[in-house]
Design a protein around this motif. Structure first.
Motif, PDB file in Angstrom:
ATOM      1  N   GLY A  94      -3.159   8.198  -9.723  1.00 56.85           N
ATOM      2  CA  GLY A  94      -3.326   9.581  -9.305  1.00 56.85           C
ATOM      3  C   GLY A  94      -2.362  10.557  -9.933  1.00 56.85           C
ATOM      4  N   MET A  95      -1.143  10.124 -10.206  1.00 54.08           N
ATOM      5  CA  MET A  95      -0.109  11.057 -10.656  1.00 54.08           C
ATOM      6  C   MET A  95       0.213  10.949 -12.146  1.00 54.08           C
ATOM      7  SD  MET A  95       2.551  10.949  -7.424  1.00 54.08           S
ATOM      8  CE  MET A  95       3.544  12.263  -8.135  1.00 54.08           C
ATOM      9  N   GLU A  96      -0.163   9.843 -12.774  1.00 57.34           N
ATOM     10  CA  GLU A  96       0.129   9.697 -14.204  1.00 57.34           C
ATOM     11  C   GLU A  96      -1.145   9.633 -15.055  1.00 57.34           C
ATOM     12  OE1 GLU A  96       4.449   7.585 -14.669  1.00 57.34           O
ATOM     13  OE2 GLU A  96       2.749   6.234 -14.330  1.00 57.34           O
ATOM     14  N   LEU A  97      -2.030   8.691 -14.728  1.00 56.98           N
ATOM     15  CA  LEU A  97      -3.185   8.479 -15.595  1.00 56.98           C
ATOM     16  C   LEU A  97      -4.187   9.632 -15.536  1.00 56.98           C
ATOM     17  CD1 LEU A  97      -4.647   6.707 -17.591  1.00 56.98           C
ATOM     18  CD2 LEU A  97      -5.736   5.515 -15.675  1.00 56.98           C
ATOM     19  N   MET A  98      -4.572  10.060 -14.331  1.00 58.14           N
ATOM     20  CA  MET A  98      -5.568  11.130 -14.229  1.00 58.14           C
ATOM     21  C   MET A  98      -5.075  12.437 -14.861  1.00 58.14           C
ATOM     22  SD  MET A  98      -7.348  10.386 -10.509  1.00 58.14           S
ATOM     23  CE  MET A  98      -8.711  11.531 -10.788  1.00 58.14           C
ATOM     24  N   PRO A  99      -3.822  12.868 -14.614  1.00 55.78           N
ATOM     25  CA  PRO A  99      -3.333  14.068 -15.311  1.00 55.78           C
ATOM     26  C   PRO A  99      -3.319  13.907 -16.826  1.00 55.78           C
ATOM     27  CG  PRO A  99      -1.958  13.597 -13.411  1.00 55.78           C
ATOM     28  CD  PRO A  99      -2.868  12.410 -13.586  1.00 55.78           C
ATOM     29  N   LEU A 146     -11.557  -6.551  -4.207  1.00 55.85           N
ATOM     30  CA  LEU A 146     -10.250  -6.006  -3.833  1.00 55.85           C
ATOM     31  C   LEU A 146     -10.057  -4.580  -4.354  1.00 55.85           C
ATOM     32  CD1 LEU A 146      -7.888  -9.074  -4.411  1.00 55.85           C
ATOM     33  CD2 LEU A 146      -8.693  -8.143  -2.223  1.00 55.85           C
ATOM     34  N   THR A 147     -10.474  -4.339  -5.594  1.00 59.41           N
ATOM     35  CA  THR A 147     -10.285  -2.989  -6.146  1.00 59.41           C
ATOM     36  C   THR A 147     -11.286  -2.000  -5.537  1.00 59.41           C
ATOM     37  OG1 THR A 147     -11.688  -3.492  -8.068  1.00 59.41           O
ATOM     38  CG2 THR A 147      -9.317  -3.845  -8.308  1.00 59.41           C
ATOM     39  N   ALA A 148     -12.438  -2.509  -5.054  1.00 56.87           N
ATOM     40  CA  ALA A 148     -13.371  -1.640  -4.331  1.00 56.87           C
ATOM     41  C   ALA A 148     -12.747  -1.166  -3.033  1.00 56.87           C
ATOM     42  CB  ALA A 148     -14.683  -2.369  -4.059  1.00 56.87           C
ATOM     43  N   ASN A 149     -12.049  -2.045  -2.353  1.00 59.45           N
ATOM     44  CA  ASN A 149     -11.309  -1.633  -1.154  1.00 59.45           C
ATOM     45  C   ASN A 149     -10.268  -0.584  -1.525  1.00 59.45           C
ATOM     46  OD1 ASN A 149     -10.117  -2.024   1.688  1.00 59.45           O
ATOM     47  ND2 ASN A 149      -8.376  -2.530   0.370  1.00 59.45           N
ATOM     48  N   PHE A 150      -9.584  -0.802  -2.657  1.00 62.81           N
ATOM     49  CA  PHE A 150      -8.461   0.047  -3.033  1.00 62.81           C
ATOM     50  C   PHE A 150      -8.876   1.485  -3.312  1.00 62.81           C
ATOM     51  CE2 PHE A 150      -5.162   1.747  -5.798  1.00 62.81           C
ATOM     52  CZ  PHE A 150      -4.018   1.334  -5.149  1.00 62.81           C
ATOM     53  N   ILE A 151     -10.032   1.697  -3.933  1.00 64.13           N
ATOM     54  CA  ILE A 151     -10.417   3.066  -4.283  1.00 64.13           C
ATOM     55  C   ILE A 151     -10.583   3.938  -3.048  1.00 64.13           C
ATOM     56  CG2 ILE A 151     -11.507   2.381  -6.462  1.00 64.13           C
ATOM     57  CD1 ILE A 151     -14.222   2.664  -5.126  1.00 64.13           C
ATOM     58  N   ASN A 152     -10.810   3.318  -1.886  1.00 62.90           N
ATOM     59  CA  ASN A 152     -10.987   4.097  -0.659  1.00 62.90           C
ATOM     60  C   ASN A 152      -9.707   4.773  -0.189  1.00 62.90           C
ATOM     61  OD1 ASN A 152     -13.892   3.563   0.575  1.00 62.90           O
ATOM     62  ND2 ASN A 152     -13.196   1.656  -0.383  1.00 62.90           N
ATOM     63  N   TYR A 153      -8.569   4.294  -0.631  1.00 60.50           N
ATOM     64  CA  TYR A 153      -7.323   4.938  -0.230  1.00 60.50           C
ATOM     65  C   TYR A 153      -7.239   6.371  -0.768  1.00 60.50           C
ATOM     66  CZ  TYR A 153      -5.815   0.304   1.305  1.00 60.50           C
ATOM     67  OH  TYR A 153      -5.728  -0.909   1.946  1.00 60.50           O
ATOM     68  N   TYR A 154      -7.889   6.617  -1.894  1.00 59.61           N
ATOM     69  CA  TYR A 154      -7.909   7.981  -2.434  1.00 59.61           C
ATOM     70  C   TYR A 154      -8.793   8.885  -1.590  1.00 59.61           C
ATOM     71  CZ  TYR A 154      -5.645   5.861  -6.438  1.00 59.61           C
ATOM     72  OH  TYR A 154      -4.753   5.186  -7.238  1.00 59.61           O
ATOM     73  N   LEU A 155      -9.729   8.297  -0.891  1.00 63.55           N
ATOM     74  CA  LEU A 155     -10.594   9.054   0.011  1.00 63.55           C
ATOM     75  C   LEU A 155      -9.812   9.629   1.184  1.00 63.55           C
ATOM     76  CD1 LEU A 155     -13.612   9.752   0.650  1.00 63.55           C
ATOM     77  CD2 LEU A 155     -13.729   7.579   1.880  1.00 63.55           C
ATOM     78  N   PHE A 156      -8.674   8.986   1.524  1.00 59.66           N
ATOM     79  CA  PHE A 156      -7.902   9.392   2.693  1.00 59.66           C
ATOM     80  C   PHE A 156      -6.932  10.537   2.416  1.00 59.66           C
ATOM     81  CE2 PHE A 156      -8.218   4.618   3.851  1.00 59.66           C
ATOM     82  CZ  PHE A 156      -9.548   4.784   4.151  1.00 59.66           C
ATOM     83  N   LYS A 157      -6.792  10.923   1.143  1.00 61.29           N
ATOM     84  CA  LYS A 157      -5.913  12.043   0.826  1.00 61.29           C
ATOM     85  C   LYS A 157      -6.504  13.341   1.366  1.00 61.29           C
ATOM     86  CE  LYS A 157      -3.951  12.373  -3.201  1.00 61.29           C
ATOM     87  NZ  LYS A 157      -2.522  12.249  -2.870  1.00 61.29           N
ATOM     88  N   GLU A 158      -5.644  14.309   1.640  1.00 61.00           N
ATOM     89  CA  GLU A 158      -6.112  15.587   2.168  1.00 61.00           C
ATOM     90  C   GLU A 158      -7.121  16.228   1.215  1.00 61.00           C
ATOM     91  OE1 GLU A 158      -4.315  19.883   3.712  1.00 61.00           O
ATOM     92  OE2 GLU A 158      -2.960  18.241   3.170  1.00 61.00           O
ATOM     93  N   PRO A 162      -9.216  14.633  -1.588  1.00 60.98           N
ATOM     94  CA  PRO A 162      -9.573  13.395  -2.297  1.00 60.98           C
ATOM     95  C   PRO A 162      -9.655  13.613  -3.807  1.00 60.98           C
ATOM     96  CG  PRO A 162     -10.928  13.650  -0.351  1.00 60.98           C
ATOM     97  CD  PRO A 162     -10.165  14.935  -0.507  1.00 60.98           C
ATOM     98  N   LEU A 163      -9.118  12.637  -4.560  1.00 57.58           N
ATOM     99  CA  LEU A 163      -9.089  12.769  -6.010  1.00 57.58           C
ATOM    100  C   LEU A 163     -10.458  12.550  -6.638  1.00 57.58           C
ATOM    101  CD1 LEU A 163      -5.766  10.948  -6.982  1.00 57.58           C
ATOM    102  CD2 LEU A 163      -6.167  13.374  -6.567  1.00 57.58           C
ATOM    103  N   PHE A 164     -11.306  11.791  -5.971  1.00 58.01           N
ATOM    104  CA  PHE A 164     -12.620  11.476  -6.520  1.00 58.01           C
ATOM    105  C   PHE A 164     -13.723  12.078  -5.659  1.00 58.01           C
ATOM    106  CE2 PHE A 164      -9.775   7.900  -7.552  1.00 58.01           C
ATOM    107  CZ  PHE A 164      -9.810   7.971  -8.933  1.00 58.01           C
ATOM    108  N   LYS A 165     -14.814  12.426  -6.323  1.00 59.11           N
ATOM    109  CA  LYS A 165     -16.007  12.885  -5.608  1.00 59.11           C
ATOM    110  C   LYS A 165     -16.916  11.710  -5.269  1.00 59.11           C
ATOM    111  CE  LYS A 165     -15.353  17.422  -5.986  1.00 59.11           C
ATOM    112  NZ  LYS A 165     -15.203  18.315  -4.808  1.00 59.11           N
ATOM    113  N   GLY A 166     -16.931  10.697  -6.151  1.00 62.24           N
ATOM    114  CA  GLY A 166     -17.802   9.553  -5.952  1.00 62.24           C
ATOM    115  C   GLY A 166     -17.027   8.255  -5.843  1.00 62.24           C
ATOM    116  N   TYR A 167     -17.512   7.356  -4.956  1.00 61.74           N
ATOM    117  CA  TYR A 167     -16.859   6.066  -4.708  1.00 61.74           C
ATOM    118  C   TYR A 167     -17.913   4.974  -4.789  1.00 61.74           C
ATOM    119  CZ  TYR A 167     -13.099   9.060  -3.041  1.00 61.74           C
ATOM    120  OH  TYR A 167     -12.118  10.024  -2.957  1.00 61.74           O
ATOM    121  N   ILE A 168     -17.799   4.111  -5.800  1.00 62.93           N
ATOM    122  CA  ILE A 168     -18.761   3.031  -5.997  1.00 62.93           C
ATOM    123  C   ILE A 168     -18.087   1.723  -5.626  1.00 62.93           C
ATOM    124  CG2 ILE A 168     -20.198   1.815  -7.672  1.00 62.93           C
ATOM    125  CD1 ILE A 168     -20.496   4.450  -9.192  1.00 62.93           C
TER     126      ILE A 168
END
Length: 382
Positions: free
Chosen positions: A119-124, A143-155, A157-163
């Protein structure tokens, strides 16, 4: 023979699929380098004013190629927009990258660091180096599918879509996902896939969450679920990637024959030109993409208008065609057809004459315009 062979060789790069770039990104957060794969759209270097959605692929060591291939294929046919695909290789690192606390079930240690890295290095970095639109998607597997949901919890969210491909959800994730999606004030696209031969524990958990998410009452959330018959934990991925992309970008695709059939039968829709304009406005609003109204969509809508004899709408549609494709014959042709139906042959003839000097498009060419002009002269003696 050598001459023709040389010409063929020179032509091949123009037709070839965009080759991925391999980068080694130095991360201060991870205190190590990470290998990244990037595939740019085929014509990225030519369309210098165009911006593109970004698809971030976790488990990029094995998921990147199938995702990049599907994005390239479906965007070629305009079923989805062209997109930048970014894969993060996690071979040998995914367990550490996806670590979560056993009491809070939120990222901790290596998981927390990887969360910040993405979120802070690669996306910028990607936003700085490439022309990115404000629409991004995250894809993960178990495991990584579970992980992408943590970005959903941000005030925000960094992503619009979650697959989520056969996600291995952490405890309490069901409640958290449901609550976020139910109360979201932003547009979100959320996709889950499993298969009838998926890992038993995961399949049971996924189907329970699907039952709950099927009851979502939030128009801002687009929820999709696939349960692939006969597919296991690994081969369901090959079905889920194209299915998820098509569903997320369903509004973007050209109007299909099936769409036209439904449009003709829908008695609630009577303003067909407005329907077309609203479709492209929705593409802009949803995906942040400004694209021209496709000529085939204009012609398809014109067929419905002609069938329904909504001649004033044909006049309006000709204005859309002239605005979007003024260099072609399309706008003048539609206006000429409108004048014919209104019994104004002189004005129709003038439009067809104007069209004759413009670029051909679809079935419209100089021969066609000559036929239209000759027909008017024969019918009306003009």
């Amino acid at each position: 023979m050598k001459k023709y062979l040389l010409l063929l060789i020179l032509a091949i790069p123009v037709l070839a699929v965009s080759q991925p770039k391999y980068l080694s990104v130095e991360s201060k957060i991870l205190n190590q380098k990470r290998n990244i794969k990037i595939q740019l759209p085929r014509n990225y270097s030519y369309n210098t004013k165009k911006s593109y959605p970004v698809v971030y692929v976790l488990d990029g060591d094995y998921l990147f190629e199938p995702v990049a291939g599907n994005v390239d294929y479906y965007s070629y046919w305009e079923d989805i927009p062209e997109a930048i695909v970014v894969g993060i290789n996690q071979n040998g690192l995914r367990l550490d990258d996806t670590t979560y606390d056993q009491s809070s079930y939120l990222p901790v240690d290596g998981g927390a660091n990887f969360f910040e890295f993405l979120g802070m290095e690669l996306m910028p970095l990607i936003d700085e180096e490439y022309r990115t639109a404000k629409f991004s998607i995250a894809i993960g597997h178990d495991l990584t599918a579970n992980f992408i949901n943590y970005y959903l919890f941000k005030e925000n969210p960094l992503f619009k879509g979650y697959i989520n491909l056969s996600p291995d959800y952490a405890p309490e994730m069901h409640d958290r996902i449901f609550n976020i999606l139910e109360t979201s004030q932003e547009k979100i696209w959320y996709y889950i896939a499993t298969g009838t031969q998926d890992v038993g524990k995961l399949r049971t958990d996924i189907t329970k969450l699907n039952t709950r998410l099927s009851g979502l009452n939030n128009d801002l959330v687009n929820y999709y679920y696939d349960d692939f018959e006969g597919q296991n934990h690994y081969n369901l991925v090959g079905n889920a990637i194209p299915s998820s992309l098509e569903q997320i970008f369903s509004v973007y695709r050209p109007i299909t024959q099936y769409d036209y059939k439904k449009l003709r039968e829908n008695e609630k829709i009577t303003e067909y030109c407005n329907f077309l304009e609203n479709k492209y406005k929705e593409i802009q609003d949803l995906y942040g993409l400004s694209i021209k109204v496709r000529p085939n969509d204009i012609l398809g809508i014109s067929n419905i208008i002609i069938e329904k004899e909504k001649w004033e709408q044909l006049k309006d549609l000709s204005k859309v065609a002239e605005r979007e494709h003024g260099e072609t014959m399309l706008g003048n042709y539609l206006m000429g057809y409108y004048y014919e139906q209104e019994g104004k042959p002189k004005k129709a003839l003038k439009e067809y004459q104007a069209a004759y000097s413009k670029e051909k498009i679809a079935f419209l060419n100089q021969d066609f315009m000559i036929e239209k002009m000759d027909q008017i002269k024969a019918d009306f003696g003009e």
